[in-house]
Write a protein that holds these residues in place. Structure first.
Motif, PDB file in Angstrom:
ATOM      1  N   VAL A 227       5.398  14.258 -11.389  1.00  0.00           N
ATOM      2  CA  VAL A 227       5.960  14.305 -12.729  1.00  0.00           C
ATOM      3  C   VAL A 227       5.029  15.036 -13.686  1.00  0.00           C
ATOM      4  CG1 VAL A 227       6.579  12.880 -14.749  1.00  0.00           C
ATOM      5  CG2 VAL A 227       7.429  12.291 -12.471  1.00  0.00           C
ATOM      6  N   TYR A 228       3.748  14.741 -13.617  1.00  0.00           N
ATOM      7  CA  TYR A 228       2.789  15.440 -14.494  1.00  0.00           C
ATOM      8  C   TYR A 228       2.750  16.946 -14.186  1.00  0.00           C
ATOM      9  CZ  TYR A 228       0.780  11.355 -16.789  1.00  0.00           C
ATOM     10  OH  TYR A 228       0.586  10.248 -17.569  1.00  0.00           O
ATOM     11  N   LEU A 229       2.790  17.314 -12.922  1.00  0.00           N
ATOM     12  CA  LEU A 229       2.784  18.727 -12.574  1.00  0.00           C
ATOM     13  C   LEU A 229       4.051  19.422 -13.079  1.00  0.00           C
ATOM     14  CD1 LEU A 229       1.334  18.652  -8.942  1.00  0.00           C
ATOM     15  CD2 LEU A 229       0.215  19.485 -11.034  1.00  0.00           C
ATOM     16  N   VAL A 230       5.193  18.776 -12.929  1.00  0.00           N
ATOM     17  CA  VAL A 230       6.451  19.360 -13.411  1.00  0.00           C
ATOM     18  C   VAL A 230       6.387  19.529 -14.923  1.00  0.00           C
ATOM     19  CG1 VAL A 230       8.924  18.903 -13.722  1.00  0.00           C
ATOM     20  CG2 VAL A 230       7.849  18.587 -11.477  1.00  0.00           C
ATOM     21  N   LEU A 231       5.932  18.503 -15.634  1.00  0.00           N
ATOM     22  CA  LEU A 231       5.854  18.594 -17.094  1.00  0.00           C
ATOM     23  C   LEU A 231       4.847  19.646 -17.532  1.00  0.00           C
ATOM     24  CD1 LEU A 231       6.049  14.822 -18.104  1.00  0.00           C
ATOM     25  CD2 LEU A 231       7.808  16.571 -18.373  1.00  0.00           C
ATOM     26  N   PHE A 232       3.771  19.819 -16.806  1.00  0.00           N
ATOM     27  CA  PHE A 232       2.736  20.778 -17.165  1.00  0.00           C
ATOM     28  C   PHE A 232       3.241  22.204 -17.006  1.00  0.00           C
ATOM     29  CE2 PHE A 232      -0.986  23.395 -16.029  1.00  0.00           C
ATOM     30  CZ  PHE A 232      -1.737  23.231 -17.166  1.00  0.00           C
ATOM     31  N   PHE A 233       3.912  22.484 -15.859  1.00  0.00           N
ATOM     32  CA  PHE A 233       4.352  23.855 -15.605  1.00  0.00           C
ATOM     33  C   PHE A 233       5.663  24.201 -16.306  1.00  0.00           C
ATOM     34  CE2 PHE A 233       1.534  23.344 -11.839  1.00  0.00           C
ATOM     35  CZ  PHE A 233       0.680  24.374 -12.136  1.00  0.00           C
TER      36      PHE A 233
ATOM     37  N   ASN B 201       0.830  -1.203   0.000  1.00  0.00           N
ATOM     38  CA  ASN B 201       0.000   0.000   0.000  1.00  0.00           C
ATOM     39  C   ASN B 201       0.871   1.262   0.000  1.00  0.00           C
ATOM     40  OD1 ASN B 201      -2.375  -1.432  -0.055  1.00  0.00           O
ATOM     41  ND2 ASN B 201      -2.649  -1.401   2.171  1.00  0.00           N
ATOM     42  N   ILE B 202       1.937   1.253   0.788  1.00  0.00           N
ATOM     43  CA  ILE B 202       2.832   2.401   0.836  1.00  0.00           C
ATOM     44  C   ILE B 202       3.500   2.605  -0.518  1.00  0.00           C
ATOM     45  CG2 ILE B 202       4.986   3.271   1.855  1.00  0.00           C
ATOM     46  CD1 ILE B 202       4.068   1.929   4.498  1.00  0.00           C
ATOM     47  N   ALA B 203       3.933   1.501  -1.149  1.00  0.00           N
ATOM     48  CA  ALA B 203       4.579   1.599  -2.461  1.00  0.00           C
ATOM     49  C   ALA B 203       3.609   2.146  -3.506  1.00  0.00           C
ATOM     50  CB  ALA B 203       5.097   0.230  -2.893  1.00  0.00           C
ATOM     51  N   ILE B 204       2.358   1.702  -3.478  1.00  0.00           N
ATOM     52  CA  ILE B 204       1.357   2.182  -4.441  1.00  0.00           C
ATOM     53  C   ILE B 204       1.111   3.672  -4.259  1.00  0.00           C
ATOM     54  CG2 ILE B 204      -1.078   2.023  -5.086  1.00  0.00           C
ATOM     55  CD1 ILE B 204      -0.863  -0.999  -4.514  1.00  0.00           C
ATOM     56  N   VAL B 205       0.937   4.099  -3.017  1.00  0.00           N
ATOM     57  CA  VAL B 205       0.704   5.521  -2.751  1.00  0.00           C
ATOM     58  C   VAL B 205       1.913   6.341  -3.191  1.00  0.00           C
ATOM     59  CG1 VAL B 205       0.408   7.225  -0.902  1.00  0.00           C
ATOM     60  CG2 VAL B 205      -0.956   5.136  -0.904  1.00  0.00           C
ATOM     61  N   GLY B 206       3.130   5.845  -2.925  1.00  0.00           N
ATOM     62  CA  GLY B 206       4.341   6.554  -3.342  1.00  0.00           C
ATOM     63  C   GLY B 206       4.423   6.698  -4.852  1.00  0.00           C
ATOM     64  N   LEU B 207       4.072   5.644  -5.579  1.00  0.00           N
ATOM     65  CA  LEU B 207       4.091   5.729  -7.033  1.00  0.00           C
ATOM     66  C   LEU B 207       3.050   6.707  -7.564  1.00  0.00           C
ATOM     67  CD1 LEU B 207       4.628   1.990  -8.010  1.00  0.00           C
ATOM     68  CD2 LEU B 207       6.207   3.894  -8.334  1.00  0.00           C
ATOM     69  N   ILE B 208       1.881   6.714  -6.968  1.00  0.00           N
ATOM     70  CA  ILE B 208       0.835   7.653  -7.404  1.00  0.00           C
ATOM     71  C   ILE B 208       1.285   9.095  -7.180  1.00  0.00           C
ATOM     72  CG2 ILE B 208      -1.498   8.475  -6.892  1.00  0.00           C
ATOM     73  CD1 ILE B 208      -2.262   5.525  -6.402  1.00  0.00           C
ATOM     74  N   VAL B 209       1.874   9.352  -6.009  1.00  0.00           N
ATOM     75  CA  VAL B 209       2.363  10.699  -5.711  1.00  0.00           C
ATOM     76  C   VAL B 209       3.476  11.084  -6.684  1.00  0.00           C
ATOM     77  CG1 VAL B 209       3.605  12.086  -3.982  1.00  0.00           C
ATOM     78  CG2 VAL B 209       1.661  10.656  -3.300  1.00  0.00           C
TER      79      VAL B 209
END
Length: 84
Positions: free
Chosen positions: A76-82, A63-71
């Motif tokens: 990454v999407y926010l960095v690429l967007f801005f 569960n921790i690994a899944i949450v970490g990957l989602i974050v």
């Protein structure tokens, strides 16, 4: 509180009679279920508990690994967007 059992049985047993009674109960219990079987059952129960504990720990880590990957994906999407 009226339904409480008295601490001692109504008939008083001598120590010898009590020991004989306990010996009979133990002998009957051993005939029904051998010593090896009880140890096997205990070992199986312990093994089952160990498996359950290990499974719970692995679930938590997953569960921790899944949450970490989602974050990380969101970052990454926010960095690429801005930046882009």
């Amino acid at each position: 509180m009226d339904n409480q059992k008295p601490p001692f049985p109504k008939e008083q047993l001598s120590r010898k009679q009590y020991r004989e009674q306990l010996a009979k109960k133990r002998a009957a219990g051993q005939e029904e279920e051998g010593e090896g079987q009880t140890r096997q059952h205990y070992a199986q129960d312990q093994e089952g508990q160990n498996r359950e504990e290990k499974t719970a720990v692995l679930k938590r880590k997953l569960n921790i690994a899944i949450v970490g990957l989602i974050v990380a994906i969101i970052i990454v999407y926010l960095v690429l967007f801005f930046v882009g």
